[in-house]
Each structure stands twice: as C-alpha cells, then as structure tokens.
Design a protein around this motif. Structure first.
Motif, PDB file in Angstrom:
ATOM      1  N   GLN A  54       0.833  -1.209   0.000  1.00  0.00           N
ATOM      2  CA  GLN A  54       0.000   0.000   0.000  1.00  0.00           C
ATOM      3  C   GLN A  54       0.866   1.258   0.000  1.00  0.00           C
ATOM      4  O   GLN A  54       2.014   1.235   0.423  1.00  0.00           O
ATOM      5  N   THR A  55       0.255   2.346  -0.444  1.00  0.00           N
ATOM      6  CA  THR A  55       0.924   3.642  -0.425  1.00  0.00           C
ATOM      7  C   THR A  55       0.274   4.541   0.619  1.00  0.00           C
ATOM      8  O   THR A  55      -0.853   4.289   1.069  1.00  0.00           O
ATOM      9  N   VAL A  56       0.975   5.582   1.011  1.00  0.00           N
ATOM     10  CA  VAL A  56       0.476   6.507   2.019  1.00  0.00           C
ATOM     11  C   VAL A  56       1.100   7.868   1.750  1.00  0.00           C
ATOM     12  O   VAL A  56       2.173   7.968   1.152  1.00  0.00           O
ATOM     13  N   GLU A  57       0.422   8.922   2.200  1.00  0.00           N
ATOM     14  CA  GLU A  57       0.916  10.276   1.954  1.00  0.00           C
ATOM     15  C   GLU A  57       1.822  10.792   3.071  1.00  0.00           C
ATOM     16  O   GLU A  57       2.734  11.573   2.822  1.00  0.00           O
ATOM     17  N   LEU A  58       1.542  10.373   4.308  1.00  0.00           N
ATOM     18  CA  LEU A  58       2.347  10.789   5.453  1.00  0.00           C
ATOM     19  C   LEU A  58       2.746   9.563   6.272  1.00  0.00           C
ATOM     20  O   LEU A  58       1.895   8.737   6.607  1.00  0.00           O
ATOM     21  N   LEU A  59       4.023   9.469   6.584  1.00  0.00           N
ATOM     22  CA  LEU A  59       4.527   8.397   7.435  1.00  0.00           C
ATOM     23  C   LEU A  59       5.072   9.015   8.715  1.00  0.00           C
ATOM     24  O   LEU A  59       5.957   9.873   8.672  1.00  0.00           O
ATOM     25  N   LEU A  60       4.544   8.577   9.853  1.00  0.00           N
ATOM     26  CA  LEU A  60       5.015   9.020  11.163  1.00  0.00           C
ATOM     27  C   LEU A  60       5.676   7.818  11.822  1.00  0.00           C
ATOM     28  O   LEU A  60       5.017   6.819  12.103  1.00  0.00           O
ATOM     29  N   PRO A  82       8.462   8.178  -3.397  1.00  0.00           N
ATOM     30  CA  PRO A  82       9.149   9.475  -3.255  1.00  0.00           C
ATOM     31  C   PRO A  82       8.223  10.619  -2.859  1.00  0.00           C
ATOM     32  O   PRO A  82       8.672  11.587  -2.240  1.00  0.00           O
ATOM     33  N   ALA A  83       6.935  10.509  -3.196  1.00  0.00           N
ATOM     34  CA  ALA A  83       5.996  11.591  -2.881  1.00  0.00           C
ATOM     35  C   ALA A  83       5.533  11.560  -1.427  1.00  0.00           C
ATOM     36  O   ALA A  83       4.920  12.522  -0.951  1.00  0.00           O
ATOM     37  N   CYS A  84       5.816  10.481  -0.711  1.00  0.00           N
ATOM     38  CA  CYS A  84       5.400  10.380   0.687  1.00  0.00           C
ATOM     39  C   CYS A  84       6.250  11.292   1.552  1.00  0.00           C
ATOM     40  O   CYS A  84       7.477  11.319   1.430  1.00  0.00           O
ATOM     41  N   ASN A  85       5.606  12.045   2.433  1.00  0.00           N
ATOM     42  CA  ASN A  85       6.328  12.890   3.388  1.00  0.00           C
ATOM     43  C   ASN A  85       6.519  12.119   4.690  1.00  0.00           C
ATOM     44  O   ASN A  85       5.562  11.534   5.217  1.00  0.00           O
ATOM     45  N   ILE A  86       7.732  12.137   5.208  1.00  0.00           N
ATOM     46  CA  ILE A  86       8.081  11.296   6.352  1.00  0.00           C
ATOM     47  C   ILE A  86       8.500  12.151   7.537  1.00  0.00           C
ATOM     48  O   ILE A  86       9.334  13.045   7.409  1.00  0.00           O
ATOM     49  N   MET A  87       7.908  11.856   8.703  1.00  0.00           N
ATOM     50  CA  MET A  87       8.269  12.564   9.924  1.00  0.00           C
ATOM     51  C   MET A  87       8.657  11.568  11.012  1.00  0.00           C
ATOM     52  O   MET A  87       7.971  10.571  11.226  1.00  0.00           O
ATOM     53  N   VAL A  88       9.762  11.850  11.679  1.00  0.00           N
ATOM     54  CA  VAL A  88      10.230  11.030  12.794  1.00  0.00           C
ATOM     55  C   VAL A  88       9.610  11.549  14.081  1.00  0.00           C
ATOM     56  O   VAL A  88       9.521  12.752  14.303  1.00  0.00           O
ATOM     57  N   ILE A  89       9.155  10.623  14.930  1.00  0.00           N
ATOM     58  CA  ILE A  89       8.750  10.987  16.283  1.00  0.00           C
ATOM     59  C   ILE A  89       9.503  10.064  17.219  1.00  0.00           C
ATOM     60  O   ILE A  89       9.404   8.845  17.112  1.00  0.00           O
ATOM     61  N   THR A  90      10.304  10.625  18.101  1.00  0.00           N
ATOM     62  CA  THR A  90      11.209   9.794  18.888  1.00  0.00           C
ATOM     63  C   THR A  90      11.615  10.501  20.169  1.00  0.00           C
ATOM     64  O   THR A  90      11.346  11.696  20.348  1.00  0.00           O
ATOM     65  N   THR A  91      12.248   9.753  21.053  1.00  0.00           N
ATOM     66  CA  THR A  91      12.793  10.348  22.277  1.00  0.00           C
ATOM     67  C   THR A  91      14.240  10.768  22.074  1.00  0.00           C
ATOM     68  O   THR A  91      14.818  11.437  22.917  1.00  0.00           O
ATOM     69  N   SER A  92      14.837  10.386  20.940  1.00  0.00           N
ATOM     70  CA  SER A  92      16.258  10.623  20.717  1.00  0.00           C
ATOM     71  C   SER A  92      16.518  11.959  20.039  1.00  0.00           C
ATOM     72  O   SER A  92      15.945  12.252  18.992  1.00  0.00           O
ATOM     73  N   SER A  93      17.402  12.759  20.638  1.00  0.00           N
ATOM     74  CA  SER A  93      17.827  14.006  20.004  1.00  0.00           C
ATOM     75  C   SER A  93      19.293  13.908  19.587  1.00  0.00           C
ATOM     76  O   SER A  93      19.933  14.932  19.340  1.00  0.00           O
ATOM     77  N   ASP A  94      19.803  12.697  19.516  1.00  0.00           N
ATOM     78  CA  ASP A  94      21.189  12.479  19.121  1.00  0.00           C
ATOM     79  C   ASP A  94      21.419  12.972  17.698  1.00  0.00           C
ATOM     80  O   ASP A  94      20.641  12.674  16.786  1.00  0.00           O
ATOM     81  N   GLN A  95      22.491  13.739  17.495  1.00  0.00           N
ATOM     82  CA  GLN A  95      22.770  14.331  16.184  1.00  0.00           C
ATOM     83  C   GLN A  95      22.869  13.274  15.089  1.00  0.00           C
ATOM     84  O   GLN A  95      22.373  13.467  13.977  1.00  0.00           O
ATOM     85  N   ASP A  96      23.529  12.171  15.390  1.00  0.00           N
ATOM     86  CA  ASP A  96      23.711  11.140  14.369  1.00  0.00           C
ATOM     87  C   ASP A  96      22.366  10.568  13.927  1.00  0.00           C
ATOM     88  O   ASP A  96      22.140  10.338  12.738  1.00  0.00           O
ATOM     89  N   ASN A  97      21.466  10.330  14.894  1.00  0.00           N
ATOM     90  CA  ASN A  97      20.138   9.829  14.549  1.00  0.00           C
ATOM     91  C   ASN A  97      19.377  10.828  13.692  1.00  0.00           C
ATOM     92  O   ASN A  97      18.699  10.455  12.730  1.00  0.00           O
ATOM     93  N   VAL A  98      19.479  12.105  14.066  1.00  0.00           N
ATOM     94  CA  VAL A  98      18.782  13.148  13.312  1.00  0.00           C
ATOM     95  C   VAL A  98      19.282  13.182  11.867  1.00  0.00           C
ATOM     96  O   VAL A  98      18.497  13.118  10.913  1.00  0.00           O
ATOM     97  N   LEU A 126       3.896  19.455   7.367  1.00  0.00           N
ATOM     98  CA  LEU A 126       4.763  18.623   6.528  1.00  0.00           C
ATOM     99  C   LEU A 126       4.120  18.374   5.175  1.00  0.00           C
ATOM    100  O   LEU A 126       4.763  18.496   4.129  1.00  0.00           O
ATOM    101  N   HIS A 127       2.835  18.057   5.182  1.00  0.00           N
ATOM    102  CA  HIS A 127       2.126  17.800   3.925  1.00  0.00           C
ATOM    103  C   HIS A 127       2.041  19.057   3.065  1.00  0.00           C
ATOM    104  O   HIS A 127       2.048  18.976   1.832  1.00  0.00           O
ATOM    105  N   ALA A 128       1.999  20.222   3.727  1.00  0.00           N
ATOM    106  CA  ALA A 128       1.892  21.493   2.998  1.00  0.00           C
ATOM    107  C   ALA A 128       3.234  21.974   2.458  1.00  0.00           C
ATOM    108  O   ALA A 128       3.309  23.005   1.805  1.00  0.00           O
TER     109      ALA A 128
END
Length: 235
Positions: A54-60, A82-98, A126-128
C-alpha cells in the motif's frame, strides 16, 4: 486546523512500538478531519510488509523499534514512494540519529514530549511543504551545519559543489527551504506561484540526486552549497 482537501483527507501511517503512545497518536490523527489514519503498526517487519502492498501520503515513524531501526522504514518508503512525506517521532535528540534520518528521507523530526495537537499540526505542515522540527533538534542540526565544514572533508565537498550548478533562483529557494519555509511561504517571498516553486524544487532534487526536502538540505550542506550567514540574516 485545516479543512479536508477536495480529493479527500491526507492518509497517514503510524509506526510506534509503545502501545500507549501509538494509541494517543492514533486518536489525535483520527480526530483531525484533514487526516485519515490507515494503520498503526509496532515494528519494522510489519511496516515494510505494509508498504510493499500500500501507499500513504504521510509516514510518522519512531526510530527505536523492537526488531530494528525506523531508519530502515524511512529509507524503504522514501525509495518506493518518493511523494510520501516522512516525519520522525522519537525520544532521541542524538545528532547522528537526526542526520541519519534526514539522509534516509525524513523531512520532519519531532520529539515525543510534544503535545499531540502539535504533532497533528506538524503533520499538516509537513504535507503542505514545511519541514517541522522540534526546537531542540533544530539547534543541534544548525550547530552541526556550522561546525560541519571539517578540514578532511573540505576538498571533497568543494569538488562536489563544483559538479552541481544551481541557478541563482534555485540557490535562493534552497536556502529558504533549508530555513524551514513552506513552499507557499517561498512562493510569496519570491512573488512566484507554488507550481513554479515545485518545478524549481524538482530541478534541485534532480541535480542533487535526492528525493526529499530533508535529503536536499543534507546533501546541499554536505556539498557546501548552503550559506549559514545568509540563512541567519533572513530570520
């Protein structure tokens, strides 16, 4: 909140292993009429299997999953859709992860301590065409960008920059999206249509061989194409 778009609400897939957090995010998304939750999954395997079909427009997506890293999901989704917008939600603020997440294809990065309504707003932004990022993360990324021009990479980055010939307009747009402006905001500032901005963005992506805003900013910085002094002066 935004009104639903004419062709239906924006589809969302959530990948989060913590049951309470997953439920909280799901409820917040389901309450927003502009969004439609397609599924809420808990691990890498199920997410990759879902995306195969399946496809999706936003991935969290969370990064720390029980059977691997959410970065693998980001990379797969960015390549397949490629058209899907992806957002990370996490507890990690580590630079390497970002930076690994951005390089893999994420365009937003929000910490789990954000209010659930703020997360919904971030998804809509993000979608906008925006690039929502928690202030703590933004400071870390900007610090890494400022300090990132290390001597061992200077020659390679200069050579890479020479191989990419951006027009003056493309360079201006790249600086603005690196600052976090949405396509609509860029269009207003440059007195252009959003469609024209999107065409320029596509050309920038092609020249940098990337598929998302986050990748473009990461790659442009790696190649020495971003001017931090100019970005700061526009704030």
């Amino acid at each position: 909140m935004q009104e639903p778009v004419a062709d239906g609400p924006i589809t969302v897939l959530v990948v989060e292993d913590d049951a309470l957090t997953r439920r909280t995010l799901s409820l917040a998304i389901e309450k927003e009429p502009s969004l439609k939750l397609l599924d809420a999954l808990s691990d890498v395997k199920s997410a990759l299997s879902w995306l195969e079909q399946q496809t999706v427009e936003l991935l969290l997506v969370d990064l720390g999953l029980p059977d691997g890293s959410g970065i693998d999901i980001i990379r797969y989704c960015a390549h397949r859709y490629p058209a899907c917008n992806i957002m990370v939600i996490t507890t990690s603020s580590d630079q390497d992860n970002v930076l690994d997440s951005i390089e893999a294809g994420a365009s937003g990065y929000v910490l789990k301590d954000a209010d659930r309504l703020d997360i919904v707003r971030a998804l809509l932004d993000l979608h906008a065409g925006g690039s929502p990022i928690s202030p703590t993360i933004a400071r870390k990324v900007l610090g890494r960008v400022r300090d990132g021009k290390k001597a061992p990479d200077a020659v390679n980055d200069a050579a890479a920059a020479e191989q990419v010939a951006l027009t003056k307009r493309e360079s201006t747009i790249l600086d603005l999206i690196a600052r976090g402006d949405s396509y609509g905001e860029v269009a207003r500032q440059l007195s252009l249509s959003v469609g024209t901005i999107q065409t320029h963005i596509k050309n920038i992506y092609d020249k940098l061989s990337v598929h998302s805003r986050g990748e473009a900013v990461y790659e442009a910085n790696r190649r020495g194409l971003l001017q931090m002094d100019q970005l700061k002066s526009k704030r």
